[in-house]
Design an enzyme around this catalytic site. Structure first.
Site, PDB file in Angstrom:
ATOM      1  N   GLY A  71       4.017 -12.107  -0.956  1.00 36.95           N
ATOM      2  CA  GLY A  71       3.335 -11.026  -1.665  1.00 36.95           C
ATOM      3  C   GLY A  71       3.069 -11.393  -3.122  1.00 36.95           C
ATOM      4  O   GLY A  71       2.006 -11.073  -3.666  1.00 36.95           O
ATOM      5  N   ASN A 152       8.318   0.119  -5.111  1.00 38.02           N
ATOM      6  CA  ASN A 152       9.454  -0.464  -4.403  1.00 38.02           C
ATOM      7  C   ASN A 152      10.789   0.156  -4.781  1.00 38.02           C
ATOM      8  O   ASN A 152      11.707   0.189  -3.980  1.00 38.02           O
ATOM      9  CB  ASN A 152       9.507  -1.981  -4.631  1.00 38.02           C
ATOM     10  N   GLN A 186       4.921  -2.565  -0.142  1.00 43.10           N
ATOM     11  CA  GLN A 186       5.896  -1.605   0.394  1.00 43.10           C
ATOM     12  C   GLN A 186       5.267  -0.596   1.341  1.00 43.10           C
ATOM     13  O   GLN A 186       5.989   0.092   2.065  1.00 43.10           O
ATOM     14  CB  GLN A 186       6.593  -0.853  -0.763  1.00 43.10           C
ATOM     15  N   SER A 206       3.023  -8.365   2.340  1.00 38.69           N
ATOM     16  CA  SER A 206       4.075  -9.375   2.466  1.00 38.69           C
ATOM     17  C   SER A 206       4.790  -9.209   3.802  1.00 38.69           C
ATOM     18  O   SER A 206       5.180  -8.084   4.157  1.00 38.69           O
ATOM     19  CB  SER A 206       5.071  -9.201   1.314  1.00 38.69           C
ATOM     20  N   HIS A 208       7.804 -10.172   4.899  1.00 44.22           N
ATOM     21  CA  HIS A 208       9.242  -9.914   5.059  1.00 44.22           C
ATOM     22  C   HIS A 208       9.660  -8.482   4.760  1.00 44.22           C
ATOM     23  O   HIS A 208      10.835  -8.135   4.916  1.00 44.22           O
ATOM     24  CB  HIS A 208      10.073 -10.936   4.259  1.00 44.22           C
ATOM     25  N   THR A 244      -1.920 -26.113   4.283  1.00 40.59           N
ATOM     26  CA  THR A 244      -1.772 -25.988   5.731  1.00 40.59           C
ATOM     27  C   THR A 244      -1.116 -24.649   6.063  1.00 40.59           C
ATOM     28  O   THR A 244      -0.102 -24.290   5.465  1.00 40.59           O
ATOM     29  CB  THR A 244      -0.905 -27.153   6.261  1.00 40.59           C
ATOM     30  N   CYS A 332      18.431  -8.698 -13.242  1.00 42.34           N
ATOM     31  CA  CYS A 332      19.400  -9.532 -13.939  1.00 42.34           C
ATOM     32  C   CYS A 332      18.636 -10.664 -14.615  1.00 42.34           C
ATOM     33  O   CYS A 332      18.068 -11.508 -13.940  1.00 42.34           O
ATOM     34  CB  CYS A 332      20.367 -10.100 -12.927  1.00 42.34           C
TER      35      CYS A 332
HETATM   36  N1  PLP Z   1       5.179  -6.189  -4.657  1.00 48.92           N
HETATM   37  C1  PLP Z   1       6.121  -5.294  -4.340  1.00 48.92           C
HETATM   38  C2  PLP Z   1       5.846  -3.836  -4.529  1.00 48.92           C
HETATM   39  C3  PLP Z   1       7.351  -5.718  -3.837  1.00 48.92           C
HETATM   40  O1  PLP Z   1       8.292  -4.825  -3.538  1.00 48.92           O
HETATM   41  C4  PLP Z   1       7.581  -7.105  -3.681  1.00 48.92           C
HETATM   42  C5  PLP Z   1       8.889  -7.601  -3.219  1.00 48.92           C
HETATM   43  O2  PLP Z   1       9.907  -7.043  -3.526  1.00 48.92           O
HETATM   44  C6  PLP Z   1       6.548  -7.990  -4.008  1.00 48.92           C
HETATM   45  C7  PLP Z   1       5.362  -7.496  -4.501  1.00 48.92           C
HETATM   46  C8  PLP Z   1       6.708  -9.476  -3.849  1.00 48.92           C
HETATM   47  O3  PLP Z   1       6.644  -9.839  -2.498  1.00 48.92           O
HETATM   48  P1  PLP Z   1       7.266 -11.245  -2.032  1.00 48.92           P
HETATM   49  O4  PLP Z   1       8.743 -11.062  -2.014  1.00 48.92           O
HETATM   50  O5  PLP Z   1       6.702 -11.469  -0.663  1.00 48.92           O
HETATM   51  O6  PLP Z   1       6.806 -12.271  -3.001  1.00 48.92           O
END
Ligand code: PLP
Length: 398
Positions: A71, A152, A186, A206, A208, A244, A332
């Site tokens: 993402g 998020n 999100q 994203s 994951h 790739t 952090c």
């Molecule tokens: N944007 C938002 C709102 C997210 O919560 C996150 C990940 O926490 C990202 C972007 C970044 O995604 P990635 O972890 O796949 O780089």
């Protein structure tokens, strides 16, 4: 000890169905999707099927999707790609100050290293931007607006439709399209997204966060969007992203999208009911606990709490010792803990920012998990407060 994972906004486990779908592309179908032989063609077919699945979920044309490594890469590609390619029209960008760091840090980089000017829109106490602020921020030299769909940390959902209307009206006035990007990392799979109705140019996703593995993301790029590639060096993704393809990861993202499409409505209702039960339980059992972001529409799975008299980091550690995984919004950096920029932007008091934790539910979360969390949290907070001199002092004054 039974482990309870309540950090799905950080990452999700790979669903067994998703793992099943991707494994053949790590084992026997390992071809490079650009190769012309059978191995390559098998990989290509799988990539295009996955593209079709993501396209179907958001009602896009498959060719309008570019697979990326994550993402953050998609956010970076959207912002830098549009900024660099449209400089002749201006160098002004607009975003909000509650975006993910992937957007905020890219904006800062563009400003500090390349002289772009960025307007950061504030949010109100509910976490929502005001349309009037957006209207006033737009200028004849504005080239891009980036507004996240769902936050998020607090789960607050921005009024993207209405923002798109404002940006379009302004584009018509100046006779040039001001691009609108939204970070949907999100929201994908949790909220409906329909690019036929939503007048946006770029959307970030994203894998994951959606039960696919880490290392795969995507950017929706509406046809005719003028932008540069971020990664040069290959003709992949219609020259928009060299490299790739991560075939197995892309297949997994496609499988996750198909699951989300089939389950989203019912799963959102289930998660909202569990989240509300947890929220009501905590507010009933723990005095001086508050919910951040509950005055606005929220993601169904997200609960951001502030608990007076406890430190969020210590609460996280204490819950972890009891097998419950949550997170704080603080970042952090160089050994010191930075308070959450999102809660600060919402004007939450320092004491309540310090005591904030995020609980984010997901596919594996059960009612028993929620009840166990409630019991442990109540006990842990009570114990922590007994050991907190500030809490005792504050109580004595009440
Ligand atoms: N944007 C938002 C709102 C997210 O919560 C996150 C990940 O926490 C990202 C972007 C970044 O995604 P990635 O972890 O796949 O780089």
């Amino acid at each position: 000890m039974r482990l309870i994972y309540l950090d799905h906004n950080a990452t999700t486990p790979v669903r067994p169905e998703v793992l099943e779908a991707m494994l053949p592309y790590l084992r026997e179908h390992y071809g490079n999707a650009s190769s012309l032989h059978t191995f390559g063609r098998t990989a290509r077919k799988a990539v295009e099927e996955a593209r079709g699945r993501l396209a179907h979920l958001i009602h896009a044309e498959p060719d309008d999707l570019v697979f990326t490594g994550c993402g953050s890469e998609a956010d970076s590609m959207a912002l830098k790609g549009v900024a660099f390619a449209n400089r002749r029209h201006g160098s002004h960008l607009v975003t909000t100050n509650v975006e993910h760091q992937a957007v905020l840090d890219t904006c800062r980089y563009l400003a500090e290293r390349f002289g772009f000017e960025v307007t950061y829109l504030p949010v109100d106490a509910a976490g929502l931007l005001r349309l009037d602020d957006l209207r006033q921020a737009l200028r004849p030299d504005t080239i891009l607006v980036s507004i996240m769909h769902a936050n998020n940390e607090v789960g607050v959902i921005q009024p993207l439709d209405a923002c798109a209307d404002v940006v379009r009206d302004f584009s018509q006035q100046i006779g040039r399209r001001v691009y609108l990007h939204s970070d949907c990392v999100q929201s994908l799979g949790k909220l409906p997204i329909d690019v036929r109705r939503l007048d946006v140019d770029l959307l970030t996703f994203s894998g994951h966060k959606l039960y696919a593995p880490k290392g795969v993301g995507a950017l929706y790029v509406r046809e005719a969007t003028v932008m540069d590639a971020l990664i040069n060096g290959g003709h992949q993704e219609l020259n928009r992203r060299g490299g790739t393809e991560n075939v197995a990861g892309i297949v997994a993202l496609g499988a996750a999208c198909a699951l989300a499409e089939a389950e989203m409505g019912a799963e959102a209702r289930r998660l909202a009911a569990l989240r509300d039960r947890l929220e009501a339980g905590i507010l009933g059992a723990i005095p001086e606990a508050r919910v951040n972001g509950d005055a606005a529409p929220r993601l169904p799975n997200t609960l951001n709490l502030s608990i007076a008299g406890v430190d969020g980091e210590s609460l996280l550690i204490n819950l972890d010792l009891e097998g419950i995984a949550v997170s704080t919004g603080s970042a952090c950096s160089s050994g010191s803990v930075e308070p959450s920029h999102v809660l600060r932007a919402m004007g939450v008091d320092k004491e309540y920012i310090r005591g904030s934790v995020r609980l984010s539910l997901g596919h594996g979360t059960s009612a028993a998990d929620v009840d166990a969390t409630l019991e442990v949290m109540t006990r842990v907070v009570e114990r922590m407060r007994q050991l907190s001199p500030q809490w005792e002092d504050a109580r004595a004054l009440r």
